[in-house]
Design an enzyme around this catalytic site. Sequence first.
Site, PDB file in Angstrom:
ATOM      1  N   ARG B  72       0.873  -1.176   0.000  1.00  0.00           N
ATOM      2  CA  ARG B  72       0.000   0.000   0.000  1.00  0.00           C
ATOM      3  C   ARG B  72       0.908   1.224   0.000  1.00  0.00           C
ATOM      4  O   ARG B  72       1.896   1.279   0.720  1.00  0.00           O
ATOM      5  CB  ARG B  72      -0.909  -0.005   1.226  1.00  0.00           C
ATOM      6  CG  ARG B  72      -1.808  -1.241   1.278  1.00  0.00           C
ATOM      7  CD  ARG B  72      -2.765  -1.194   2.464  1.00  0.00           C
ATOM      8  NE  ARG B  72      -3.368  -2.501   2.669  1.00  0.00           N
ATOM      9  CZ  ARG B  72      -4.517  -2.905   2.118  1.00  0.00           C
ATOM     10  NH1 ARG B  72      -5.185  -2.103   1.317  1.00  0.00           N
ATOM     11  NH2 ARG B  72      -4.994  -4.113   2.349  1.00  0.00           N
ATOM     12  N   GLY B 102      -7.252  -1.981  -6.420  1.00  0.00           N
ATOM     13  CA  GLY B 102      -8.584  -1.590  -5.989  1.00  0.00           C
ATOM     14  C   GLY B 102      -8.812  -0.092  -6.096  1.00  0.00           C
ATOM     15  O   GLY B 102      -8.154   0.586  -6.896  1.00  0.00           O
ATOM     16  N   GLU B 103      -9.704   0.388  -5.307  1.00  0.00           N
ATOM     17  CA  GLU B 103     -10.096   1.785  -5.434  1.00  0.00           C
ATOM     18  C   GLU B 103      -8.918   2.743  -5.270  1.00  0.00           C
ATOM     19  O   GLU B 103      -8.742   3.667  -6.076  1.00  0.00           O
ATOM     20  CB  GLU B 103     -11.165   2.104  -4.379  1.00  0.00           C
ATOM     21  CG  GLU B 103     -12.091   3.216  -4.764  1.00  0.00           C
ATOM     22  CD  GLU B 103     -12.383   4.101  -3.566  1.00  0.00           C
ATOM     23  OE1 GLU B 103     -11.971   3.743  -2.443  1.00  0.00           O
ATOM     24  OE2 GLU B 103     -13.007   5.155  -3.754  1.00  0.00           O
ATOM     25  N   ILE B 126     -11.661  -8.162  -3.800  1.00  0.00           N
ATOM     26  CA  ILE B 126     -12.528  -9.262  -3.397  1.00  0.00           C
ATOM     27  C   ILE B 126     -13.888  -8.723  -2.958  1.00  0.00           C
ATOM     28  O   ILE B 126     -14.862  -9.459  -2.922  1.00  0.00           O
ATOM     29  CB  ILE B 126     -11.921 -10.118  -2.270  1.00  0.00           C
ATOM     30  CG1 ILE B 126     -11.725  -9.299  -0.991  1.00  0.00           C
ATOM     31  CG2 ILE B 126     -10.626 -10.774  -2.689  1.00  0.00           C
ATOM     32  CD1 ILE B 126     -11.555 -10.170   0.243  1.00  0.00           C
ATOM     33  N   ASP B 127     -13.945  -7.440  -2.632  1.00  0.00           N
ATOM     34  CA  ASP B 127     -15.179  -6.859  -2.094  1.00  0.00           C
ATOM     35  C   ASP B 127     -16.218  -6.539  -3.162  1.00  0.00           C
ATOM     36  O   ASP B 127     -17.378  -6.253  -2.840  1.00  0.00           O
ATOM     37  CB  ASP B 127     -14.859  -5.572  -1.326  1.00  0.00           C
ATOM     38  CG  ASP B 127     -14.107  -5.848  -0.043  1.00  0.00           C
ATOM     39  OD1 ASP B 127     -14.200  -6.977   0.462  1.00  0.00           O
ATOM     40  OD2 ASP B 127     -13.413  -4.939   0.442  1.00  0.00           O
ATOM     41  N   GLY B 170     -15.742  -7.209   3.948  1.00  0.00           N
ATOM     42  CA  GLY B 170     -16.602  -6.191   3.362  1.00  0.00           C
ATOM     43  C   GLY B 170     -16.713  -5.003   4.290  1.00  0.00           C
ATOM     44  O   GLY B 170     -17.628  -4.936   5.093  1.00  0.00           O
ATOM     45  N   ARG B 171     -15.753  -4.090   4.177  1.00  0.00           N
ATOM     46  CA  ARG B 171     -15.727  -2.973   5.119  1.00  0.00           C
ATOM     47  C   ARG B 171     -16.769  -1.922   4.749  1.00  0.00           C
ATOM     48  O   ARG B 171     -17.459  -1.398   5.601  1.00  0.00           O
ATOM     49  CB  ARG B 171     -14.326  -2.356   5.140  1.00  0.00           C
ATOM     50  CG  ARG B 171     -14.026  -1.642   6.432  1.00  0.00           C
ATOM     51  CD  ARG B 171     -12.541  -1.518   6.684  1.00  0.00           C
ATOM     52  NE  ARG B 171     -11.914  -2.832   6.914  1.00  0.00           N
ATOM     53  CZ  ARG B 171     -10.603  -3.021   7.088  1.00  0.00           C
ATOM     54  NH1 ARG B 171      -9.791  -1.999   7.050  1.00  0.00           N
ATOM     55  NH2 ARG B 171     -10.139  -4.224   7.305  1.00  0.00           N
ATOM     56  N   GLU B 222     -17.965  -7.438   7.898  1.00  0.00           N
ATOM     57  CA  GLU B 222     -17.146  -6.815   8.960  1.00  0.00           C
ATOM     58  C   GLU B 222     -17.496  -5.340   9.147  1.00  0.00           C
ATOM     59  O   GLU B 222     -17.342  -4.785  10.225  1.00  0.00           O
ATOM     60  CB  GLU B 222     -15.657  -6.958   8.644  1.00  0.00           C
ATOM     61  CG  GLU B 222     -15.253  -6.295   7.339  1.00  0.00           C
ATOM     62  CD  GLU B 222     -13.756  -6.400   7.032  1.00  0.00           C
ATOM     63  OE1 GLU B 222     -12.949  -6.469   7.956  1.00  0.00           O
ATOM     64  OE2 GLU B 222     -13.423  -6.415   5.824  1.00  0.00           O
ATOM     65  N   ARG B 266     -22.386 -18.542  18.738  1.00  0.00           N
ATOM     66  CA  ARG B 266     -20.939 -18.576  18.595  1.00  0.00           C
ATOM     67  C   ARG B 266     -20.476 -17.770  17.384  1.00  0.00           C
ATOM     68  O   ARG B 266     -21.044 -17.914  16.294  1.00  0.00           O
ATOM     69  CB  ARG B 266     -20.476 -20.028  18.391  1.00  0.00           C
ATOM     70  CG  ARG B 266     -20.776 -20.957  19.542  1.00  0.00           C
ATOM     71  CD  ARG B 266     -19.823 -20.681  20.701  1.00  0.00           C
ATOM     72  NE  ARG B 266     -20.153 -21.516  21.840  1.00  0.00           N
ATOM     73  CZ  ARG B 266     -19.660 -22.749  22.028  1.00  0.00           C
ATOM     74  NH1 ARG B 266     -18.831 -23.264  21.146  1.00  0.00           N
ATOM     75  NH2 ARG B 266     -19.992 -23.456  23.085  1.00  0.00           N
TER      76      ARG B 266
END
EC number: 2.7.1.11
Lengths: 341, 341, 341, 341
Positions: B72, B102-103, B126-127, B170-171, B222, B266
Site C-alpha cells: 500500500r 482496488g479503489e 474481493i469486495d 466487506g468494510r 465486517e 458462537r
Amino acid sequence: MRIGVLTAGGDCPGLNAVIRSVVHRGVAAHGDEVIGFEDGFRGLLEGHVRPLDLDDVGGILALGGTILGSSRLERARLHEAVEGARQLTTAYGLDALIPIGGEGTLTAARMLSDAGMPVVGVPKTIDNDICGTDRTFGFDTAVTVATEAIDRLKTTAESHQRVMVVEVMGRHAGWIALESGMAGGAHGICVPERPFDPADLVAMVTERFSRRKKFAVVCVAEGAHPAEGTMAYGRGAVDQFGHERFFGIGNRLAAELESRLGTEARPVILGHVQRGGVPTPYDRVLATRFGWHAVEAAHAGAFGTMTALRGTGIERVPLAEAVAELKRVPPDRMREAESVF
Amino acid sequence: MRIGVLTAGGDCPGLNAVIRSVVHRGVAAHGDEVIGFEDGFRGLLEGHVRPLDLDDVGGILALGGTILGSSRLERARLHEAVEGARQLTTAYGLDALIPIGGEGTLTAARMLSDAGMPVVGVPKTIDNDICGTDRTFGFDTAVTVATEAIDRLKTTAESHQRVMVVEVMGRHAGWIALESGMAGGAHGICVPERPFDPADLVAMVTERFSRRKKFAVVCVAEGAHPAEGTMAYGRGAVDQFGHERFFGIGNRLAAELESRLGTEARPVILGHVQRGGVPTPYDRVLATRFGWHAVEAAHAGAFGTMTALRGTGIERVPLAEAVAELKRVPPDRMREAESVF
Amino acid sequence: MRIGVLTAGGDCPGLNAVIRSVVHRGVAAHGDEVIGFEDGFRGLLEGHVRPLDLDDVGGILALGGTILGSSRLERARLHEAVEGARQLTTAYGLDALIPIGGEGTLTAARMLSDAGMPVVGVPKTIDNDICGTDRTFGFDTAVTVATEAIDRLKTTAESHQRVMVVEVMGRHAGWIALESGMAGGAHGICVPERPFDPADLVAMVTERFSRRKKFAVVCVAEGAHPAEGTMAYGRGAVDQFGHERFFGIGNRLAAELESRLGTEARPVILGHVQRGGVPTPYDRVLATRFGWHAVEAAHAGAFGTMTALRGTGIERVPLAEAVAELKRVPPDRMREAESVF
Amino acid sequence: MRIGVLTAGGDCPGLNAVIRSVVHRGVAAHGDEVIGFEDGFRGLLEGHVRPLDLDDVGGILALGGTILGSSRLERARLHEAVEGARQLTTAYGLDALIPIGGEGTLTAARMLSDAGMPVVGVPKTIDNDICGTDRTFGFDTAVTVATEAIDRLKTTAESHQRVMVVEVMGRHAGWIALESGMAGGAHGICVPERPFDPADLVAMVTERFSRRKKFAVVCVAEGAHPAEGTMAYGRGAVDQFGHERFFGIGNRLAAELESRLGTEARPVILGHVQRGGVPTPYDRVLATRFGWHAVEAAHAGAFGTMTALRGTGIERVPLAEAVAELKRVPPDRMREAESVF
C-alpha cells in the site's frame, strides 16, 4: 396464488435451489400455495403432484439433482399437453406454472403458454447455450468440475511428458470447453462452433516441445468435430456381435494425436460428473434469484416470459426470444483464449 | 510496445492470472516487451523492476498471491509519483503501464494518467465494490470460501441447537455477505449499507425455534453496524497494559444474541482465508480476460481507462467513472435475500 | 552425506512432498548435500542430475507431479544400472540413494541394493498395493477424487432413475474401488481380487427398484473382470482400418447392465484425474514423514530397506519384504462393504 | 437384536455415517431392530426415541452433523442414568446400546457398562486424542479444513510480507495443529503438550527474513500456552460493563509477535468450521467400518468395549483402556515436524 413447479430435461446443479426459492418466496412472502409435479411434464399429465411447503424444501439449497425428479418428454405427449393446456390449468387450479428446463422444456413452455397456460419459465442448462440470458445456473458448476480435472491432469502430463485430451460436455455449444480450457490453462480448445484441424494441434504441441515445454493439454467439447478430411480416426468400430460401437471425439483425437506425434496422448472423458452434485455458490445465488423473480413475474402476470440474467439484474425475457436459436460461442470469445502458452 | 505491470493493495485471488495474461497477449501475440514492478508503486518509484517473459509466468494461472509482490502506498509517495509521472514514463521507456488494484490504486492510476502517464487500469477487489464493472475477480473466490464455511457451520448449528454468527469481509460494501449468505442459506444477513437492529435477528431466531427449527446462521459483513442505540455490546475493552483492544462486529453480535436469547451463539471470524489461495475458475477466466483486454486497450491507445465486465463482454471504462463512488449493495438486491427460512 | 533422490513410475500426488522433506531433513538438520536425478533411473544412468537446496523445494509441498520428472525404465537399462551399481555410486559420490516409486521401482531398488548401492526406498502408489506398509501416499488423494465423482454422479442417477457405472483405477488391486465405493455409498463394488457375476448386480438393481430406490451406482476397478462365461460384452471391436480398439470394463459393464435391465446405464471412466494434482493433507503428511525417515535411515546405515507406515509410526521394512507380493484386498475388507443399500 | 444408538458431545463429521452403517449392518444383514435416542443420553433418559430403518438413513452418508441431535450431559443426570442402567435397558428392551462420542461419552459408556448395560462404544473426536485407536473419524476432516485455510493464508502472507498466526482446535492435544501444520507447511507449530517460548518464533521469523523469505505462518492449537514468563500479552481485557472478555492464544500470539518483530502479524481463528460439514472420504470409510464392527461386537456379546483402528484393521478395545488417559502428541512426532523451512 396456486403455483405449480416442475423440473425437466437433464440434471443440472441448482435445480433444488430454484424449487426452494419458489417455495420461500411464494409461500412465505406472498402466502401462495405451491405444488410440485413429479418427473417433469409427465407428472403434469399423469397427476403425480405433491404440495411443497417450507419444510419440504429444508436443507436442499446445496443438494444436487432435483427432489421432483425429471424426465424427457416424448413429442406425442407434449402435443397432448398443449392441446389440454386450458383443461390442465383448470384441473389443477393453477394460477401459474413454473417449468425449469433447457431449450426443449422452454419450447414446450412457450407452446403451453400460447395455448393458454399461465407460464413463467426458468432457464436451465449446464451448457450455457440458451439465448436471452447472460448465463444459466449449472454452467459455473460444470466449468468448475472440468477445471479441477484439467488442473489435476496438467501435473501428470508434465511429469510424464505427455499430451492429455480432456473431453468436456457441450454438444452444440462450446462454452464449457472455452471457460474450463481458459481457467485450466489448456493449450488447445476445440468447440462445436469451429471445426478444427488436428494439424494445428500437432503444430502447437511440436512448438511447445521445441521450447522444452514437453507436455500439452487439449480441451475438447463433446460436440467438436474436425474439418472435413482432416482426421483419419473415425467414430465407429464393430464388436463381436456385429454391433457398431462408437468412440467420442476425445478418444478419436487422442488416438490421432498419438499416431501423428509419436508421443503418448491420453484421453479423459469427464462425462456426467459435470452435471451432478453440489452447485457452486455462483450457481446457488443465480438459481435462488431466478426462483424469486419467477414468483414475482407470476404475481405481475408476466406470463410467456422467462427469468434471465442481464448484467447484474434479473429481467423478464419473452420465451419466444429465448428459444429462437442457440447461444453459441462467438469468434471474439475464442480469440481471447488463443494466446495461451 | 514496452508495457509495465504492477499489483497494488490487498491480496486477491486472480492477480497472477492477470499478469500471465498480459505477458501472453503482449509478448506472444504482439511481440511486446513486458516488465514487472515489484511491490506495487514502490517498485516503480525505487526501480525494482524485472523483465517478464513467457517462462516467468509458467504455472502461475491458479497460484494465489502475486509473483510481483504488493504494498500500500503512502500518500506522500503517491504525490511524488504523480509529479514525476512523465519522467518515470520516459526513464523506463514505458509505452503503457497496467496497474492492477482496488479503489486506491485506480485513483492513483487516474492521477498518473492525468499527469501524462499512459495508463490502463485493471480493477481488483474481493469486495466487488468498484463501480463501472459488473464484477471484479477475487470476489467469486471470496464468496466461495465464505459459503463453504457457512455450509460447514450449519450442520454444527443444527446438531447443537445453536446460533452461529459468521463475520465475512466487506468494510464498506456487503457483497460478500449478501452472496455467501444467499448461497449458504443464512437466516440473517447484515451489510454496511443498512444498519441493523439486533432485535430483528432475535425475532427471527425466536420464530425459527417456535417452528422447531432450533438453529440459525447469521452472516455479517465486517463493516456492518447496528442502528444507533440498538446494541449493548461495545467495541472496546482494556487489557492489563491499559491498551484498548477491539472486538469486531461478529464477536459483539454473537455476545449480544446470546445474552438476549439465552441460547448459545458462537462467532466465527473468517478473516484472511477469504483473500488468498487458488482462484475459482470464474475468477481465473475474468482475470485472464481483463489482462487480454488491457493489452488490447494499450495497443489501441485507450489510456485513462480500465477494463470492465459489462454483461458478457469486456469493455473500456474511464478511470474517472470507476473511482467516482463505491458500488454498494442496492436495496433490491437485499430484498431478494429476505425470503429465506 | 551426499544423498541422491529420484522419482520413477507413474505420477502420484505427494512425490514433491517427499523430495522437499528429504532436502529439508538432509540439508537443514544434517548438513547433507542432496542431488536429484531427472526422469527416474534414466537420469542416474545418463548423468542428468542437479543439486537440490532449500530454495529448490520452496512452494512444492502441495504441488502435484514431480519436479524431477519420471519415467519407466526398460529392463535392459535396469540390468545396465545393476551391473554398474558400484561404479555409479562412486561416480556420483553417493552415500545414499533414495528412489521413490512403486513395485517396479522398489524391485529395481532391491537389485541395486543387492549389487552394493546404498539404497533406502520410499514406497509410492496410488493403488495402495505395496506390502509392508499400511498405506502409501497418493492413495488418499485418488480415493478422494473418485469419491467426489461418485457423490456427483449419485444425484444425477437419482434424478434420472438411472444406473451409473464408475470405473476407477486399480489394475491388480481393488483398494481405490473399495474405499471410494464405501465413501461414496456405491451399491455395488467390483475388484480384481474377486471375479464378479453381472447377474448379481442385476439382482441388486432390481431389488432396489422394487423398493422404489430407482437408481444405483456401481464402482468398478479397471482391473476387475467377470467370472468366466457370465458376461456377453467383449473387449474388442474393429475400426475402419481393421485395427482392434478396446473397451474397458466400465464401458462393457454399463452396456451389459443396460441390455439386461432395460434401464439406462451410463459409464464414467475417471482415468488420470485420480493420479495428478494437489495431494490431500493426509498424503502430504505421510509423504513428508516418509522423506524425513528415509534420511534418518540413510544416516543410520539402514540400507536395503524402505520406509513404511505401521499403525501410527514409520518403520523400516526390508525391500525384499515389500516386493515379495502385491497387497490385495482381503475378503474381510470386502465383507465390510457389502451391507450397503 | 434390538440395538439403540445415540450421539453425544461436540459435532464431528462422520457421525451420520456411523448411524447409517449401524442400521445397514444391523437391519439388513442381521435382521436387527435399531432405535435412535435423540440429543444423546438425554433422549435415553427422557424417552425421546425413534425407530431407524433403512429409509431413515438414506442420503446421510456424507451429511455433516447428526440426524439424532447431540447434547452434553450434566454430571447429575449421568449418575441418574448409571443408577437406572438396568431398568433403562429393560424398559427399552435393549440388547445393545451403541453410544458414539468422545472421552466424556466413553467414560459414561463405561460406567453404564459396569452398571449392567450392554454397551459397545464408538470413539468420536475431531481432536484425535482418544487412546486405544490409531485414529478417530472427524480428525481427517478437521485437518483438511485447517490445511486448506493455511494453503490460502500462505499466499497472502507471502504477497504482503507478513506473519500469519492460525489458531486451530485442540484444547488438550495438538494433533490438528501438528498435522495441518505439517500438511500446510507452517513454519512454526505450537501444541498444548509443549509450552512454547515466543522468542523461538521470533528467531525463526527473523532467520527467514534474513534469507529473503519474508513471510511466515505459525499454526497454534487453541490449547497451546507459552512457557511461564515468556509472553507479555495476557488473556483478559475488561469491557465497558466491567465484564472480562477473553482473547485466545491466536490473538495473543499475533499481538506478541507483531510487537516484538515490528512486522505485521495477523491472527486467524478457524473455530467451528473445523467440526462441521461433509466428512472426507477417509472419515466416511472409518466411520462406516466402526458402525459395522460395533454391530458385530454387539452380536458377539463383546460389551464394555469400543471399536478401534489398529493398523489396517478394526479391533475391540476395552472401554477402560480408551478412557484411562488422553492420547497426546509424543515428542518424536513433534520432531518430524521440526525440519520445515
